[in-house]
Design a protein around this motif. Structure first.
Motif, mmCIF file in Angstrom:
data_model
loop_
_atom_site.group_PDB
_atom_site.id
_atom_site.type_symbol
_atom_site.label_atom_id
_atom_site.label_comp_id
_atom_site.label_asym_id
_atom_site.label_seq_id
_atom_site.Cartn_x
_atom_site.Cartn_y
_atom_site.Cartn_z
ATOM 1 N N VAL A 144 -74.927 50.366 59.746
ATOM 2 C CA VAL A 144 -73.911 49.436 60.467
ATOM 3 C C VAL A 144 -72.528 49.936 60.100
ATOM 4 O O VAL A 144 -72.483 50.549 58.903
ATOM 5 C CB VAL A 144 -74.098 48.158 59.475
ATOM 6 C CG1 VAL A 144 -72.699 47.116 59.958
ATOM 7 C CG2 VAL A 144 -75.183 47.168 59.758
ATOM 8 N N HIS A 154 -75.102 49.170 65.462
ATOM 9 C CA HIS A 154 -74.939 47.999 64.888
ATOM 10 C C HIS A 154 -73.475 47.785 64.225
ATOM 11 O O HIS A 154 -73.263 48.977 63.445
ATOM 12 C CB HIS A 154 -76.021 47.493 63.875
ATOM 13 C CG HIS A 154 -77.348 47.009 64.409
ATOM 14 N ND1 HIS A 154 -77.630 45.695 64.929
ATOM 15 C CD2 HIS A 154 -78.340 47.496 64.644
ATOM 16 C CE1 HIS A 154 -78.583 45.779 65.400
ATOM 17 N NE2 HIS A 154 -79.321 46.923 65.222
ATOM 18 N N SER A 298 -71.036 42.222 57.049
ATOM 19 C CA SER A 298 -71.814 43.727 57.228
ATOM 20 C C SER A 298 -72.761 43.966 56.229
ATOM 21 O O SER A 298 -73.931 44.248 56.680
ATOM 22 C CB SER A 298 -70.650 44.749 56.884
ATOM 23 O OG SER A 298 -69.630 44.720 57.622
#
Length: 327
Positions: A144, A154, A298
């Motif tokens: 991420v 992502h 996150s």
């Protein structure tokens, strides 16, 4: 310094890891926790909400809050890669099972090859070089990007583009004949490029010409550039948006020396400018990003990706808080 609810969350997480609070057992009641830590009930509520959101606790309506058995025995390892200067602040947050690495530690390819031993990676504010590193690992483990939006990854980010589009669009409607300017440094980085996109999109949708001014590093050079571009424009309203806080001091001084009146002769805004009026001599219109919300989302996303759960939308954008100042 971490917010108080984060400090309490870390203590609770430490108690879970040390066995004080056991898997599946109920947590102390919220009034009891408020008394123990000497805080308001609202602070405890936010702490519990945070720990529920990242999977540490489970909330059962009518029954209370319990230690998540899966979280208590979770052995997954997630790398958190950030600039070395950010590590002290980020380490104080209540994020479990994160192993902190600096970008400096990953300069060598052999060091980056070691990243595959983790179950997932969080990249905190990566620039282009680090994004290339992440791309090379894309097929090997979940990742991420934090405070970045890159199509193939992502991402969880402040909505920089949306914020700049919002304020630029509003002010273009208010000032139908002004010529808008954006102050931007060539090395401002990816975040400033997102802000520029929002500014440009607003100008194009309004059918307005605009100019992006390349700003230098040094203060005196900034002043020279501002005088060169704007001295001829005094006498009619100016609309100026800065892609970075770093240009605000010079612009405010130039506007003061030119005798301009805020929201009459000149409209100005920037980002992450939470300074009080006494610092600049004026309260600047700005946006403030919520790093804590971005970090929490996150961690939740990477945990879901590593667990094979639904991680939600590929790109999560969190709109920053707006300050409607005097400029």
């Amino acid at each position: 310094m971490a917010k108080r609810y984060i400090e309490i969350a870390k203590i609770i997480r430490d108690r879970i890891e040390s066995g004080v609070y056991k898997a599946g057992e109920p947590l102390a009641s919220r009034p009891e926790l408020a008394r123990e830590f000497g805080v308001a009930r609202a602070t405890v509520d936010r702490c519990i909400e945070f720990l529920v959101s990242n999977g540490t606790l489970l909330s059962r309506q009518g029954s209370g809050t319990y230690v998540n058995a899966d979280a208590a025995r979770d052995t997954r390892k997630i790398a958190f890669v950030c600039a070395s200067g950010s590590m002290g602040q980020l380490r104080s947050d209540a994020f479990a099972k994160l192993f902190f690495l600096s970008y400096e530690q990953l300069k060598n390819q052999s060091s980056r090859a070691e990243l595959v031993k983790y179950d997932g990676i969080l990249w905190y504010r990566p620039e282009e070089r680090a994004i290339e590193w992440a791309a090379n690992l894309k097929s090997k483990l979940p990742q991420v990007l934090i405070n970045r939006t890159v199509d193939e990854f992502h991402c969880v980010s402040t909505d920089h583009k949306g914020a700049y589009k919002e304020i630029t669009s509003e002010r273009l409607k208010l000032l139908p004949r002004v010529y808008p300017f954006l102050l931007r440094h060539a090395t401002d980085g990816l975040v400033s490029s997102y802000r520029e996109k929002g500014f440009v999109e607003a100008c194009r949708e309004a059918g307005r010409f605009y100019e992006v001014i390349s700003m230098p590093d040094e203060f005196e050079e900034k002043m020279s550039v501002l005088k060169e571009h704007f001295d001829a424009h005094t006498g009619k309203p100016l609309l100026v948006v800065s892609a970075s806080l770093s240009h605000s001091g010079a612009f405010i001084l130039w506007a003061r020396d030119a005798g301009l009146k805020w929201k009459k002769d000149v409209y100005y805004s920037d980002f992450d400018n939470n300074y009080e009026r006494g610092v600049w001599g004026v309260k600047v219109s700005s946006y403030i990003q919520n790093d804590q919300d971005v970090l929490t989302a996150s961690v939740r996303k990477i945990v879901n990706l590593v667990s094979g759960k639904n991680a939600g939308e590929k790109h999560i954008l969190i709109f920053p808080r707006r300050i409607n100042g005097e400029t």
